[in-house]
Design a protein around this motif. Sequence first.
Motif, PDB file in Angstrom:
ATOM      1  N   GLN A 135       1.774   6.640  -7.070  1.00 20.91           N
ATOM      2  CA  GLN A 135       0.946   7.359  -6.610  1.00 20.91           C
ATOM      3  C   GLN A 135       0.307   8.950  -6.682  1.00 20.91           C
ATOM      4  OE1 GLN A 135      -0.957   7.497  -2.727  1.00 20.91           O
ATOM      5  NE2 GLN A 135      -2.477   7.251  -3.463  1.00 20.91           N
ATOM      6  N   ALA A 148       4.722   6.019  -2.000  1.00 21.44           N
ATOM      7  CA  ALA A 148       4.096   7.307  -1.282  1.00 21.44           C
ATOM      8  C   ALA A 148       3.488   8.353  -2.391  1.00 21.44           C
ATOM      9  CB  ALA A 148       4.886   8.587  -1.050  1.00 21.44           C
ATOM     10  N   CYS A 149       2.752   8.834  -1.844  1.00 25.31           N
ATOM     11  CA  CYS A 149       1.515   9.364  -2.917  1.00 25.31           C
ATOM     12  C   CYS A 149       2.685  11.054  -3.398  1.00 25.31           C
ATOM     13  CB  CYS A 149       0.347  10.311  -2.765  1.00 25.31           C
ATOM     14  SG  CYS A 149       0.958  11.188  -0.716  1.00 25.31           S
ATOM     15  N   ALA A 197       1.057  -1.584   0.303  1.00 26.41           N
ATOM     16  CA  ALA A 197       0.078  -0.224  -0.055  1.00 26.41           C
ATOM     17  C   ALA A 197       0.368   1.217  -0.262  1.00 26.41           C
ATOM     18  CB  ALA A 197      -0.749  -0.107   1.296  1.00 26.41           C
ATOM     19  N   PRO A 198      -0.160   1.969  -0.834  1.00 28.71           N
ATOM     20  CA  PRO A 198       1.150   3.639  -0.693  1.00 28.71           C
ATOM     21  C   PRO A 198       1.097   3.753   0.928  1.00 28.71           C
ATOM     22  CG  PRO A 198      -1.501   3.563  -1.057  1.00 28.71           C
ATOM     23  CD  PRO A 198      -1.843   3.051  -1.045  1.00 28.71           C
ATOM     24  N   MET A 199       2.617   3.984   1.118  1.00 31.55           N
ATOM     25  CA  MET A 199       3.249   5.128   2.670  1.00 31.55           C
ATOM     26  C   MET A 199       3.895   5.730   2.166  1.00 31.55           C
ATOM     27  SD  MET A 199       3.193   2.267   4.959  1.00 31.55           S
ATOM     28  CE  MET A 199       3.580   0.288   3.939  1.00 31.55           C
ATOM     29  N   THR A 200       3.651   6.916   2.495  1.00 38.98           N
ATOM     30  CA  THR A 200       3.940   8.286   3.033  1.00 38.98           C
ATOM     31  C   THR A 200       5.240   8.158   3.839  1.00 38.98           C
ATOM     32  OG1 THR A 200       2.563   9.409   1.872  1.00 38.98           O
ATOM     33  CG2 THR A 200       3.967  10.671   3.442  1.00 38.98           C
TER      34      THR A 200
HETATM   35  C1  FMN Z   1       2.771   5.976   7.397  1.00 39.14           C
HETATM   36  C2  FMN Z   1       1.743   5.595   6.592  1.00 39.14           C
HETATM   37  C3  FMN Z   1       1.612   5.988   5.594  1.00 39.14           C
HETATM   38  C4  FMN Z   1       0.530   6.724   4.775  1.00 39.14           C
HETATM   39  N1  FMN Z   1       0.148   7.074   3.142  1.00 39.14           N
HETATM   40  C5  FMN Z   1      -0.551   6.872   2.361  1.00 39.14           C
HETATM   41  C6  FMN Z   1       0.184   7.356   0.990  1.00 39.14           C
HETATM   42  O1  FMN Z   1       0.638   8.112   0.917  1.00 39.14           O
HETATM   43  N2  FMN Z   1      -1.172   7.465   0.220  1.00 39.14           N
HETATM   44  C7  FMN Z   1      -2.271   7.073   0.294  1.00 39.14           C
HETATM   45  O2  FMN Z   1      -3.365   6.466   0.107  1.00 39.14           O
HETATM   46  N3  FMN Z   1      -2.363   6.052   1.836  1.00 39.14           N
HETATM   47  C8  FMN Z   1      -1.327   6.122   3.003  1.00 39.14           C
HETATM   48  N4  FMN Z   1      -1.702   5.324   3.944  1.00 39.14           N
HETATM   49  C9  FMN Z   1      -3.265   4.867   3.870  1.00 39.14           C
HETATM   50  C10 FMN Z   1      -2.339   2.894   3.311  1.00 39.14           C
HETATM   51  O3  FMN Z   1      -2.410   2.631   2.286  1.00 39.14           O
HETATM   52  C11 FMN Z   1      -2.945   1.903   4.049  1.00 39.14           C
HETATM   53  O4  FMN Z   1      -4.562   2.546   3.514  1.00 39.14           O
HETATM   54  C12 FMN Z   1      -3.981   2.145   5.377  1.00 39.14           C
HETATM   55  O5  FMN Z   1      -2.941   2.039   6.341  1.00 39.14           O
HETATM   56  C13 FMN Z   1      -4.725   1.279   5.940  1.00 39.14           C
HETATM   57  O6  FMN Z   1      -4.377  -0.197   5.501  1.00 39.14           O
HETATM   58  P1  FMN Z   1      -3.563  -0.537   6.909  1.00 39.14           P
HETATM   59  O7  FMN Z   1      -5.239  -0.950   7.834  1.00 39.14           O
HETATM   60  O8  FMN Z   1      -3.393  -2.167   6.380  1.00 39.14           O
HETATM   61  O9  FMN Z   1      -2.973  -0.127   8.036  1.00 39.14           O
HETATM   62  C14 FMN Z   1      -0.761   5.561   4.985  1.00 39.14           C
HETATM   63  C15 FMN Z   1      -0.457   5.205   6.148  1.00 39.14           C
HETATM   64  C16 FMN Z   1       0.225   4.930   6.613  1.00 39.14           C
HETATM   65  C17 FMN Z   1       0.072   3.985   8.017  1.00 39.14           C
END
Ligand code: FMN
Length: 135
Positions: free
Chosen positions: A103, A60-61, A26-29
């Motif tokens: 993203q 990351a976005c 998943a995207p994680m900033t």
């Molecule tokens: C540190 C962090 C950064 C994140 N950055 C983004 C992001 O840049 N774009 C996005 O769409 N979601 C972002 N998310 C959301 C995650 O992609 C994911 O949808 C969310 O954590 C739910 O999944 P989970 O229940 O497995 O944690 C981020 C989540 C975390 C924890």
Amino acid sequence: MNNHQALFEAFTFKSGVHVRNRIMMAPMTTFSADKQDLVSQEELDYYRERSNGAGTIITACAYVSKNGKGFEGQMGIDHDGTIAGLSKLAGVIHEGGAKGVVQLYHGGRLAVPKLVPGGETVSASAVTPLGDATR
Ligand SMILES: Cc1cc2nc3c(=O)[nH]c(=O)nc-3n(C[C@H](O)[C@H](O)[C@H](O)COP(=O)(O)O)c2cc1C
């Protein structure tokens, strides 16, 4: 065979893009772009460590125009000067055997005024953001 077996099977999209399994990160900033909002070494290291298992890595976005920047350390994909860093990022992901997806992002009314040119945010409507209107 367990219920999750399909997750570990390769898949080829109609476009011909092949992924080694159906797991996507998943995207994680990471808040780690450099001062010009370009991909940093820190970011390359982060993705290098994570690209050798999942079939696809979503980055990351990245903001698509300067008035859509949503937070400090966000990378941009808004001008050709970003291509070199993004190519390196794609290379690191491919070295690990994964496919990469960048993203795209625009903060709209939730972009941060102090981070955008002239402090001027844009939106499709005149709705005030919920929460902290003083940002
Ligand atoms: C540190 C962090 C950064 C994140 N950055 C983004 C992001 O840049 N774009 C996005 O769409 N979601 C972002 N998310 C959301 C995650 O992609 C994911 O949808 C969310 O954590 C739910 O999944 P989970 O229940 O497995 O944690 C981020 C989540 C975390 C924890």
